[in-house]
Design a protein around this motif. Structure first.
Motif, PDB file in Angstrom:
ATOM      1  N   VAL A   1       0.840  -1.202   0.000  1.00  0.00           N
ATOM      2  CA  VAL A   1       0.000   0.000   0.000  1.00  0.00           C
ATOM      3  C   VAL A   1       0.871   1.246   0.000  1.00  0.00           C
ATOM      4  N   SER A   2       1.912   1.247   0.847  1.00  0.00           N
ATOM      5  CA  SER A   2       2.812   2.414   0.894  1.00  0.00           C
ATOM      6  C   SER A   2       3.482   2.636  -0.455  1.00  0.00           C
ATOM      7  N   ASP A   3       3.912   1.576  -1.099  1.00  0.00           N
ATOM      8  CA  ASP A   3       4.559   1.709  -2.403  1.00  0.00           C
ATOM      9  C   ASP A   3       3.580   2.240  -3.450  1.00  0.00           C
ATOM     10  N   ALA A   4       2.335   1.759  -3.392  1.00  0.00           N
ATOM     11  CA  ALA A   4       1.332   2.220  -4.361  1.00  0.00           C
ATOM     12  C   ALA A   4       1.018   3.696  -4.153  1.00  0.00           C
TER      13      ALA A   4
ATOM     14  N   LEU B   1       2.163   9.794  -5.978  1.00  0.00           N
ATOM     15  CA  LEU B   1       2.395  11.145  -5.500  1.00  0.00           C
ATOM     16  C   LEU B   1       3.188  11.958  -6.534  1.00  0.00           C
ATOM     17  N   VAL B   2       2.773  13.209  -6.671  1.00  0.00           N
ATOM     18  CA  VAL B   2       3.510  14.177  -7.517  1.00  0.00           C
ATOM     19  C   VAL B   2       3.538  15.512  -6.779  1.00  0.00           C
ATOM     20  N   VAL B   3       4.396  16.414  -7.250  1.00  0.00           N
ATOM     21  CA  VAL B   3       4.504  17.756  -6.667  1.00  0.00           C
ATOM     22  C   VAL B   3       3.936  18.767  -7.670  1.00  0.00           C
ATOM     23  N   ARG B   4       2.955  19.509  -7.192  1.00  0.00           N
ATOM     24  CA  ARG B   4       2.356  20.556  -8.021  1.00  0.00           C
ATOM     25  C   ARG B   4       2.335  21.844  -7.210  1.00  0.00           C
ATOM     26  N   ASN B   5       2.855  22.824  -7.843  1.00  0.00           N
ATOM     27  CA  ASN B   5       2.909  24.152  -7.199  1.00  0.00           C
ATOM     28  C   ASN B   5       3.541  24.056  -5.813  1.00  0.00           C
ATOM     29  N   GLY B   6       4.524  23.208  -5.736  1.00  0.00           N
ATOM     30  CA  GLY B   6       5.253  23.059  -4.474  1.00  0.00           C
ATOM     31  C   GLY B   6       4.516  22.265  -3.415  1.00  0.00           C
ATOM     32  N   GLN B   7       3.388  21.637  -3.812  1.00  0.00           N
ATOM     33  CA  GLN B   7       2.612  20.854  -2.854  1.00  0.00           C
ATOM     34  C   GLN B   7       2.492  19.413  -3.335  1.00  0.00           C
TER      35      GLN B   7
END
Length: 450
Positions: A47-50, A55-61
Protein backbone atom coordinates in the motif's frame (compact mmCIF):
# COMPACT_ATOMS: atom_id res chain seq x y z
CA UNK A 1 4.74 -38.44 48.80
CA UNK A 2 3.11 -40.73 46.23
CA UNK A 3 3.83 -44.34 47.20
CA UNK A 4 2.22 -45.99 44.18
CA UNK A 5 4.71 -46.68 41.41
CA UNK A 6 1.91 -46.55 38.84
CA UNK A 7 0.75 -43.13 40.05
CA UNK A 8 4.34 -41.88 40.03
CA UNK A 9 4.81 -42.96 36.43
CA UNK A 10 1.45 -41.49 35.44
CA UNK A 11 2.14 -38.20 37.24
CA UNK A 12 5.56 -37.92 35.65
CA UNK A 13 4.09 -38.62 32.23
CA UNK A 14 1.30 -36.05 32.70
CA UNK A 15 3.81 -33.40 33.78
CA UNK A 16 6.07 -34.18 30.83
CA UNK A 17 3.10 -34.08 28.44
CA UNK A 18 1.93 -30.76 29.87
CA UNK A 19 5.39 -29.22 29.52
CA UNK A 20 5.88 -30.57 26.00
CA UNK A 21 2.48 -29.37 24.78
CA UNK A 22 3.02 -25.98 26.42
CA UNK A 23 6.23 -25.61 24.44
CA UNK A 24 4.39 -26.73 21.29
CA UNK A 25 1.62 -24.19 21.99
CA UNK A 26 4.06 -21.34 22.56
CA UNK A 27 6.13 -22.26 19.50
CA UNK A 28 3.18 -22.63 17.12
CA UNK A 29 1.48 -19.48 18.38
CA UNK A 30 4.69 -17.48 18.08
CA UNK A 31 5.41 -18.81 14.60
CA UNK A 32 1.87 -18.19 13.39
CA UNK A 33 1.75 -14.69 14.90
CA UNK A 34 5.04 -13.88 13.22
CA UNK A 35 3.74 -15.27 9.94
CA UNK A 36 0.48 -13.30 10.10
CA UNK A 37 2.34 -10.11 11.02
CA UNK A 38 4.76 -10.57 8.12
CA UNK A 39 1.87 -10.97 5.69
CA UNK A 40 0.24 -7.77 6.97
CA UNK A 41 3.56 -5.95 6.77
CA UNK A 42 3.93 -7.07 3.18
CA UNK A 43 0.40 -5.85 2.43
CA UNK A 44 0.95 -2.50 4.16
CA UNK A 45 4.30 -2.14 2.41
CA UNK A 46 2.57 -2.70 -0.93
CA UNK A 47 0.00 0.00 0.00
CA UNK A 48 2.81 2.41 0.89
CA UNK A 49 4.56 1.71 -2.40
CA UNK A 50 1.33 2.22 -4.36
CA UNK A 51 0.65 5.53 -2.59
CA UNK A 52 4.23 6.70 -3.12
CA UNK A 53 3.97 5.83 -6.82
CA UNK A 54 0.92 8.05 -7.19
CA UNK A 55 2.39 11.14 -5.50
CA UNK A 56 3.51 14.18 -7.52
CA UNK A 57 4.50 17.76 -6.67
CA UNK A 58 2.36 20.56 -8.02
CA UNK A 59 2.91 24.15 -7.20
CA UNK A 60 5.25 23.06 -4.47
CA UNK A 61 2.61 20.85 -2.85
CA UNK A 62 2.29 17.09 -2.68
CA UNK A 63 -0.77 15.76 -4.44
CA UNK A 64 -1.82 12.25 -5.27
CA UNK A 65 -2.86 11.77 -8.82
CA UNK A 66 -3.41 8.00 -8.67
CA UNK A 67 -4.82 6.36 -5.53
CA UNK A 68 -4.52 2.62 -4.81
CA UNK A 69 -7.16 0.62 -6.63
CA UNK A 70 -8.49 -1.23 -3.55
CA UNK A 71 -12.10 -0.12 -3.05
CA UNK A 72 -11.72 -0.37 0.75
CA UNK A 73 -9.74 2.90 0.64
CA UNK A 74 -12.63 4.66 -1.08
CA UNK A 75 -15.35 3.58 1.35
CA UNK A 76 -15.68 5.29 4.75
CA UNK A 77 -14.42 2.95 7.47
CA UNK A 78 -13.55 0.51 4.68
CA UNK A 79 -10.98 -1.45 6.67
CA UNK A 80 -7.83 -0.27 4.84
CA UNK A 81 -6.31 3.18 5.37
CA UNK A 82 -3.47 5.29 4.11
CA UNK A 83 -2.23 8.77 4.91
CA UNK A 84 0.60 10.94 3.60
CA UNK A 85 1.97 13.41 6.19
CA UNK A 86 4.26 15.98 4.45
CA UNK A 87 6.61 18.14 6.48
CA UNK A 88 4.82 21.41 7.25
CA UNK A 89 1.71 20.63 5.18
CA UNK A 90 -1.77 19.21 5.39
CA UNK A 91 -1.91 15.40 5.29
CA UNK A 92 -3.40 13.52 2.39
CA UNK A 93 -5.76 10.75 3.46
CA UNK A 94 -7.81 7.92 2.07
CA UNK A 95 -11.57 8.42 2.15
CA UNK A 96 -11.82 5.41 4.49
CA UNK A 97 -10.23 7.50 7.27
CA UNK A 98 -13.11 9.97 7.06
CA UNK A 99 -12.15 12.84 9.34
CA UNK A 100 -9.51 10.94 11.38
CA UNK A 101 -5.91 12.07 11.16
CA UNK A 102 -3.22 9.55 12.03
CA UNK A 103 -0.48 10.99 14.25
CA UNK A 104 3.03 11.11 12.96
CA UNK A 105 4.23 9.34 16.09
CA UNK A 106 2.35 6.69 18.06
CA UNK A 107 2.27 7.02 21.80
CA UNK A 108 2.48 3.26 22.20
CA UNK A 109 4.41 0.79 20.13
CA UNK A 110 2.71 -2.45 19.18
CA UNK A 111 4.40 -5.72 18.39
CA UNK A 112 5.77 -6.97 15.10
CA UNK A 113 6.97 -3.54 13.91
CA UNK A 114 3.55 -1.83 13.87
CA UNK A 115 2.50 1.17 15.92
CA UNK A 116 -0.96 1.65 17.34
CA UNK A 117 -3.32 4.57 16.63
CA UNK A 118 -7.01 5.31 17.09
CA UNK A 119 -9.12 4.59 14.03
CA UNK A 120 -12.13 6.42 12.56
CA UNK A 121 -14.59 4.29 14.54
CA UNK A 122 -12.63 4.55 17.76
CA UNK A 123 -11.08 1.12 17.42
CA UNK A 124 -7.29 0.72 17.39
CA UNK A 125 -5.38 0.52 14.13
CA UNK A 126 -2.04 -1.09 13.48
CA UNK A 127 0.02 1.35 11.46
CA UNK A 128 3.10 0.83 9.31
CA UNK A 129 4.90 4.15 8.86
CA UNK A 130 7.49 4.68 6.15
CA UNK A 131 9.44 7.98 5.66
CA UNK A 132 10.02 8.96 2.03
CA UNK A 133 11.07 11.91 -0.16
CA UNK A 134 10.36 13.38 -3.61
CA UNK A 135 12.68 15.88 -5.35
CA UNK A 136 11.08 18.48 -7.62
CA UNK A 137 12.68 21.64 -9.05
CA UNK A 138 15.74 21.06 -6.90
CA UNK A 139 13.65 20.92 -3.70
CA UNK A 140 13.34 17.81 -1.57
CA UNK A 141 9.84 17.19 -0.29
CA UNK A 142 9.88 14.89 2.72
CA UNK A 143 6.81 13.04 3.93
CA UNK A 144 5.71 9.94 5.88
CA UNK A 145 3.33 7.38 4.38
CA UNK A 146 1.10 5.57 6.89
CA UNK A 147 -0.67 2.35 5.90
CA UNK A 148 -3.04 0.93 8.49
CA UNK A 149 -5.57 -1.82 9.14
CA UNK A 150 -7.81 -2.66 12.15
CA UNK A 151 -6.07 -4.42 15.02
CA UNK A 152 -9.22 -6.50 15.55
CA UNK A 153 -8.58 -8.10 12.17
CA UNK A 154 -5.13 -9.20 13.32
CA UNK A 155 -6.55 -10.52 16.61
CA UNK A 156 -9.31 -12.36 14.78
CA UNK A 157 -6.74 -14.09 12.58
CA UNK A 158 -4.85 -15.24 15.69
CA UNK A 159 -8.04 -16.35 17.40
CA UNK A 160 -9.13 -18.35 14.35
CA UNK A 161 -5.82 -20.20 14.62
CA UNK A 162 -5.66 -20.51 18.41
CA UNK A 163 -9.11 -22.00 18.97
CA UNK A 164 -8.60 -25.13 16.81
CA UNK A 165 -5.03 -25.37 18.06
CA UNK A 166 -6.24 -25.32 21.66
CA UNK A 167 -8.79 -28.06 20.95
CA UNK A 168 -6.19 -30.12 19.10
CA UNK A 169 -3.58 -29.85 21.86
CA UNK A 170 -6.14 -30.58 24.57
CA UNK A 171 -7.29 -33.68 22.68
CA UNK A 172 -3.68 -34.70 22.21
CA UNK A 173 -3.02 -34.19 25.92
CA UNK A 174 -5.94 -36.44 26.85
CA UNK A 175 -4.87 -39.14 24.37
CA UNK A 176 -1.24 -39.01 25.51
CA UNK A 177 -2.27 -39.09 29.18
CA UNK A 178 -4.48 -42.10 28.53
CA UNK A 179 -1.60 -43.74 26.67
CA UNK A 180 0.70 -42.98 29.61
CA UNK A 181 -1.73 -44.54 32.11
CA UNK A 182 -2.18 -47.53 29.81
CA UNK A 183 1.56 -47.89 29.40
CA UNK A 184 2.05 -47.75 33.16
CA UNK A 185 -0.70 -50.32 33.71
CA UNK A 186 0.72 -52.71 31.13
CA UNK A 187 4.28 -52.05 32.25
CA UNK A 188 3.46 -52.96 35.87
CA UNK A 189 1.46 -56.06 34.94
CA UNK A 190 4.51 -58.35 35.42
CA UNK A 191 4.85 -57.05 38.97
CA UNK A 192 1.18 -57.79 39.66
CA UNK A 193 1.63 -61.33 38.35
CA UNK A 194 4.77 -61.67 40.44
CA UNK A 195 2.82 -60.58 43.51
CA UNK A 196 0.19 -63.26 42.81
CA UNK A 197 2.91 -65.92 42.51
CA UNK A 198 4.56 -64.79 45.74
CA UNK A 199 1.17 -64.94 47.50
CA UNK A 200 0.67 -68.48 46.15
CA UNK A 201 4.07 -69.49 47.53
CA UNK A 202 3.29 -67.88 50.89
CA UNK A 203 -0.04 -69.73 51.07
CA UNK A 204 1.57 -73.05 50.15
CA UNK A 205 -0.08 -73.46 46.74
CA UNK A 206 3.25 -73.22 44.90
CA UNK A 207 6.81 -74.17 45.81
CA UNK A 208 8.61 -71.67 43.60
CA UNK A 209 7.93 -68.70 41.34
CA UNK A 210 7.62 -69.56 37.67
CA UNK A 211 10.16 -68.01 35.31
CA UNK A 212 8.18 -65.60 33.18
CA UNK A 213 7.84 -61.99 32.16
CA UNK A 214 10.23 -59.44 30.73
CA UNK A 215 13.99 -59.66 31.16
CA UNK A 216 13.96 -56.81 33.71
CA UNK A 217 11.89 -58.96 36.10
CA UNK A 218 13.85 -62.19 35.64
CA UNK A 219 16.72 -61.25 38.02
CA UNK A 220 14.17 -60.50 40.76
CA UNK A 221 12.39 -63.83 40.14
CA UNK A 222 15.72 -65.67 40.28
CA UNK A 223 16.67 -64.01 43.56
CA UNK A 224 13.27 -64.81 45.09
CA UNK A 225 13.52 -68.44 44.03
CA UNK A 226 16.99 -68.62 45.52
CA UNK A 227 15.65 -67.12 48.75
CA UNK A 228 12.83 -69.70 48.80
CA UNK A 229 15.34 -72.48 48.28
CA UNK A 230 17.50 -71.25 51.14
CA UNK A 231 14.40 -70.88 53.33
CA UNK A 232 13.34 -74.43 52.51
CA UNK A 233 16.80 -75.66 53.47
CA UNK A 234 16.54 -73.71 56.72
CA UNK A 235 13.17 -75.37 57.44
CA UNK A 236 14.64 -78.81 56.86
CA UNK A 237 17.58 -78.03 59.12
CA UNK A 238 15.21 -76.75 61.82
CA UNK A 239 13.12 -79.91 61.56
CA UNK A 240 16.20 -82.06 61.83
CA UNK A 241 17.43 -80.15 64.87
CA UNK A 242 13.98 -80.36 66.48
CA UNK A 243 13.85 -84.12 65.87
CA UNK A 244 17.37 -84.57 67.24
CA UNK A 245 16.50 -82.53 70.31
CA UNK A 246 13.30 -84.49 70.90
CA UNK A 247 15.16 -87.82 70.70
CA UNK A 248 18.00 -86.42 72.78
CA UNK A 249 15.63 -85.46 75.59
CA UNK A 250 13.54 -88.61 75.46
CA UNK A 251 16.24 -91.04 76.57
CA UNK A 252 17.56 -89.18 79.64
CA UNK A 253 14.02 -88.30 80.74
CA UNK A 254 13.02 -91.95 80.43
CA UNK A 255 15.99 -92.89 82.57
CA UNK A 256 14.99 -90.29 85.15
CA UNK A 257 11.44 -91.64 85.17
CA UNK A 258 12.71 -95.18 85.87
CA UNK A 259 14.98 -93.92 88.63
CA UNK A 260 12.05 -92.06 90.17
CA UNK A 261 10.20 -95.38 90.57
CA UNK A 262 12.56 -96.27 93.40
CA UNK A 263 11.74 -93.13 95.36
CA UNK A 264 9.16 -92.92 98.13
CA UNK A 265 5.60 -92.33 96.98
CA UNK A 266 5.53 -88.61 97.64
CA UNK A 267 8.92 -87.88 96.04
CA UNK A 268 8.12 -90.26 93.14
CA UNK A 269 4.93 -88.38 92.30
CA UNK A 270 6.75 -85.05 92.37
CA UNK A 271 9.61 -86.34 90.21
CA UNK A 272 7.31 -87.93 87.61
CA UNK A 273 5.23 -84.77 87.47
CA UNK A 274 8.34 -82.68 86.79
CA UNK A 275 9.54 -85.11 84.08
CA UNK A 276 6.14 -84.88 82.44
CA UNK A 277 6.24 -81.10 82.69
CA UNK A 278 9.69 -81.00 81.03
CA UNK A 279 8.43 -83.17 78.20
CA UNK A 280 5.44 -80.92 77.59
CA UNK A 281 7.43 -77.71 77.74
CA UNK A 282 10.15 -79.08 75.49
CA UNK A 283 7.49 -80.12 73.01
CA UNK A 284 6.01 -76.65 73.16
CA UNK A 285 9.42 -75.10 72.57
CA UNK A 286 9.92 -77.30 69.52
CA UNK A 287 6.45 -76.45 68.25
CA UNK A 288 7.11 -72.73 68.65
CA UNK A 289 10.39 -73.03 66.76
CA UNK A 290 8.66 -74.91 63.96
CA UNK A 291 5.95 -72.26 63.69
CA UNK A 292 8.64 -69.63 63.21
CA UNK A 293 10.06 -71.29 60.10
CA UNK A 294 7.25 -73.46 58.68
CA UNK A 295 5.91 -72.48 55.29
CA UNK A 296 2.28 -71.39 55.23
CA UNK A 297 -0.28 -73.84 53.88
CA UNK A 298 -4.03 -73.93 53.48
CA UNK A 299 -6.16 -76.27 55.59
CA UNK A 300 -9.84 -77.21 55.01
CA UNK A 301 -11.30 -76.62 58.46
CA UNK A 302 -14.31 -78.93 58.33
CA UNK A 303 -12.21 -81.93 57.25
CA UNK A 304 -9.68 -81.38 60.02
CA UNK A 305 -12.34 -80.93 62.76
CA UNK A 306 -14.12 -84.14 61.77
CA UNK A 307 -10.81 -85.99 61.80
CA UNK A 308 -9.98 -84.74 65.29
CA UNK A 309 -13.46 -85.53 66.61
CA UNK A 310 -13.12 -89.08 65.25
CA UNK A 311 -9.94 -89.40 67.28
CA UNK A 312 -11.64 -88.33 70.53
CA UNK A 313 -14.97 -90.08 69.91
CA UNK A 314 -13.94 -93.63 70.96
CA UNK A 315 -12.72 -92.32 74.32
CA UNK A 316 -15.74 -90.11 75.01
CA UNK A 317 -18.33 -92.71 73.92
CA UNK A 318 -17.69 -94.66 77.10
CA UNK A 319 -18.84 -91.59 79.07
CA UNK A 320 -21.89 -91.06 76.86
CA UNK A 321 -20.61 -87.77 75.43
CA UNK A 322 -22.30 -86.57 72.23
CA UNK A 323 -20.44 -84.47 69.64
CA UNK A 324 -22.19 -82.02 67.29
CA UNK A 325 -20.37 -80.23 64.45
CA UNK A 326 -21.56 -77.14 62.60
CA UNK A 327 -18.76 -75.95 60.30
CA UNK A 328 -18.91 -74.29 56.88
CA UNK A 329 -17.59 -76.87 54.41
CA UNK A 330 -16.05 -74.14 52.21
CA UNK A 331 -14.05 -72.54 55.02
CA UNK A 332 -10.31 -72.88 54.33
CA UNK A 333 -7.75 -71.37 56.70
CA UNK A 334 -4.27 -70.18 55.64
CA UNK A 335 -2.63 -72.23 58.43
CA UNK A 336 -0.24 -75.12 58.58
CA UNK A 337 -2.27 -78.30 59.24
CA UNK A 338 -0.02 -79.36 62.13
CA UNK A 339 -0.38 -75.98 63.85
CA UNK A 340 -4.15 -75.94 63.46
CA UNK A 341 -4.46 -79.57 64.52
CA UNK A 342 -2.45 -78.98 67.69
CA UNK A 343 -4.45 -75.89 68.65
CA UNK A 344 -7.84 -77.50 68.00
CA UNK A 345 -6.70 -80.76 69.58
CA UNK A 346 -5.93 -78.95 72.81
CA UNK A 347 -9.32 -77.22 72.77
CA UNK A 348 -11.19 -80.47 72.09
CA UNK A 349 -9.14 -82.34 74.69
CA UNK A 350 -9.94 -79.71 77.29
CA UNK A 351 -13.66 -79.90 76.42
CA UNK A 352 -13.64 -83.72 76.48
CA UNK A 353 -11.97 -83.69 79.90
CA UNK A 354 -14.53 -81.42 81.57
CA UNK A 355 -17.81 -81.83 79.70
CA UNK A 356 -20.77 -83.65 81.14
CA UNK A 357 -22.60 -85.03 78.10
CA UNK A 358 -22.34 -82.74 75.07
CA UNK A 359 -19.67 -80.88 73.06
CA UNK A 360 -20.63 -78.53 70.25
CA UNK A 361 -17.99 -77.47 67.68
CA UNK A 362 -18.82 -74.69 65.21
CA UNK A 363 -16.98 -72.32 62.89
CA UNK A 364 -17.94 -69.32 60.78
CA UNK A 365 -16.28 -66.48 58.93
CA UNK A 366 -16.72 -62.95 60.25
CA UNK A 367 -15.11 -60.30 58.11
CA UNK A 368 -11.41 -61.08 57.73
CA UNK A 369 -11.38 -63.69 60.53
CA UNK A 370 -12.64 -67.22 61.14
CA UNK A 371 -14.21 -67.90 64.54
CA UNK A 372 -13.95 -71.49 65.82
CA UNK A 373 -16.09 -72.23 68.88
CA UNK A 374 -15.93 -75.23 71.22
CA UNK A 375 -18.72 -75.32 73.82
CA UNK A 376 -19.31 -77.94 76.53
CA UNK A 377 -21.79 -78.46 79.37
CA UNK A 378 -19.19 -78.94 82.09
CA UNK A 379 -18.58 -76.82 85.20
CA UNK A 380 -16.99 -73.99 83.19
CA UNK A 381 -14.44 -71.50 84.53
CA UNK A 382 -15.19 -68.57 86.80
CA UNK A 383 -14.82 -65.13 85.30
CA UNK A 384 -11.88 -64.26 87.56
CA UNK A 385 -9.97 -67.39 86.50
CA UNK A 386 -10.32 -67.03 82.72
CA UNK A 387 -7.33 -64.74 82.26
CA UNK A 388 -5.24 -66.95 84.57
CA UNK A 389 -5.89 -70.21 82.73
CA UNK A 390 -4.54 -68.80 79.44
CA UNK A 391 -1.13 -68.18 81.02
CA UNK A 392 1.40 -70.88 80.37
CA UNK A 393 1.78 -73.28 83.29
CA UNK A 394 -1.29 -71.97 85.08
CA UNK A 395 -3.62 -74.50 86.69
CA UNK A 396 -6.80 -74.21 88.68
CA UNK A 397 -5.82 -77.21 90.72
CA UNK A 398 -7.86 -80.27 91.35
CA UNK A 399 -7.53 -83.85 90.16
CA UNK A 400 -6.82 -84.16 86.46
CA UNK A 401 -6.35 -80.46 86.02
CA UNK A 402 -3.01 -80.94 84.26
CA UNK A 403 -0.34 -78.32 83.97
CA UNK A 404 -2.30 -75.59 82.22
CA UNK A 405 -0.43 -75.86 78.90
CA UNK A 406 -3.24 -76.88 76.54
CA UNK A 407 -5.12 -73.60 76.33
CA UNK A 408 -1.87 -71.62 76.50
CA UNK A 409 -0.44 -73.55 73.55
CA UNK A 410 -3.64 -72.96 71.55
CA UNK A 411 -3.49 -69.26 72.42
CA UNK A 412 0.13 -69.01 71.23
CA UNK A 413 -0.69 -70.72 67.93
CA UNK A 414 -3.71 -68.47 67.37
CA UNK A 415 -1.61 -65.38 68.11
CA UNK A 416 1.03 -66.54 65.61
CA UNK A 417 -1.64 -66.46 62.91
CA UNK A 418 -3.05 -63.06 63.85
CA UNK A 419 -5.80 -64.38 66.11
CA UNK A 420 -6.56 -64.96 69.80
CA UNK A 421 -8.35 -67.21 72.29
CA UNK A 422 -11.29 -65.92 74.31
CA UNK A 423 -13.16 -67.73 77.08
CA UNK A 424 -16.80 -67.39 77.98
CA UNK A 425 -19.85 -69.30 79.16
CA UNK A 426 -21.67 -71.64 76.80
CA UNK A 427 -25.42 -71.78 76.42
CA UNK A 428 -25.49 -74.98 78.48
CA UNK A 429 -23.59 -73.38 81.35
CA UNK A 430 -20.17 -74.86 80.59
CA UNK A 431 -17.06 -73.35 79.02
CA UNK A 432 -17.13 -71.64 75.64
CA UNK A 433 -13.70 -71.37 73.98
CA UNK A 434 -13.50 -69.26 70.82
CA UNK A 435 -10.40 -69.14 68.65
CA UNK A 436 -10.19 -66.40 66.01
CA UNK A 437 -7.76 -66.74 63.13
CA UNK A 438 -7.06 -64.26 60.33
CA UNK A 439 -8.18 -65.51 56.91
CA UNK A 440 -5.90 -63.07 55.08
CA UNK A 441 -2.83 -65.19 55.69
CA UNK A 442 -1.15 -62.61 57.92
CA UNK A 443 1.30 -64.07 60.39
CA UNK A 444 3.40 -62.56 63.11
CA UNK A 445 6.10 -64.20 65.18
CA UNK A 446 4.80 -66.01 68.20
CA UNK A 447 6.17 -65.24 71.61
CA UNK A 448 9.00 -67.41 72.73
CA UNK A 449 7.53 -69.60 75.40
CA UNK A 450 9.12 -69.69 78.78
Amino acid sequence: MIRSLGLRLAAGAVIAIALALSVVWWTLETQFSTYVASRYREEMQAVSDAVAAGLVVRNGQLVIQREPADTRFANPFGGRFWQVSPDGGEPLRSRSLWDTVLPDRSDMQAAYGFSRAEGPEGGPLLVLSQPSMISAGGTAHRFVIHAAFPESEFDAALTDFQNPLRVMLLTMALLLSFAAFLQGFLGLEPLRRLRAHVAAVREGRENRIADYGPSEVQPLVSELNQLLKERENAVERARSRASDLAHGLKTPLTVLAHLAESLPDKERAIALEQVDLILQRAGRQLQAARMGVERMAETPLAVLIRRLVNVFAPVTEERGIVWSIDVDETLVLPMDPADLAEALGNLLDNAAKWTGSHIHVSAEKRGEAAIISVADDGPGIADDDRATILRRGASLGGEGSGHGLGLAIAADIAAAYGGKITLGRSGEGGLLVQMSVSTSGERRPSANPA
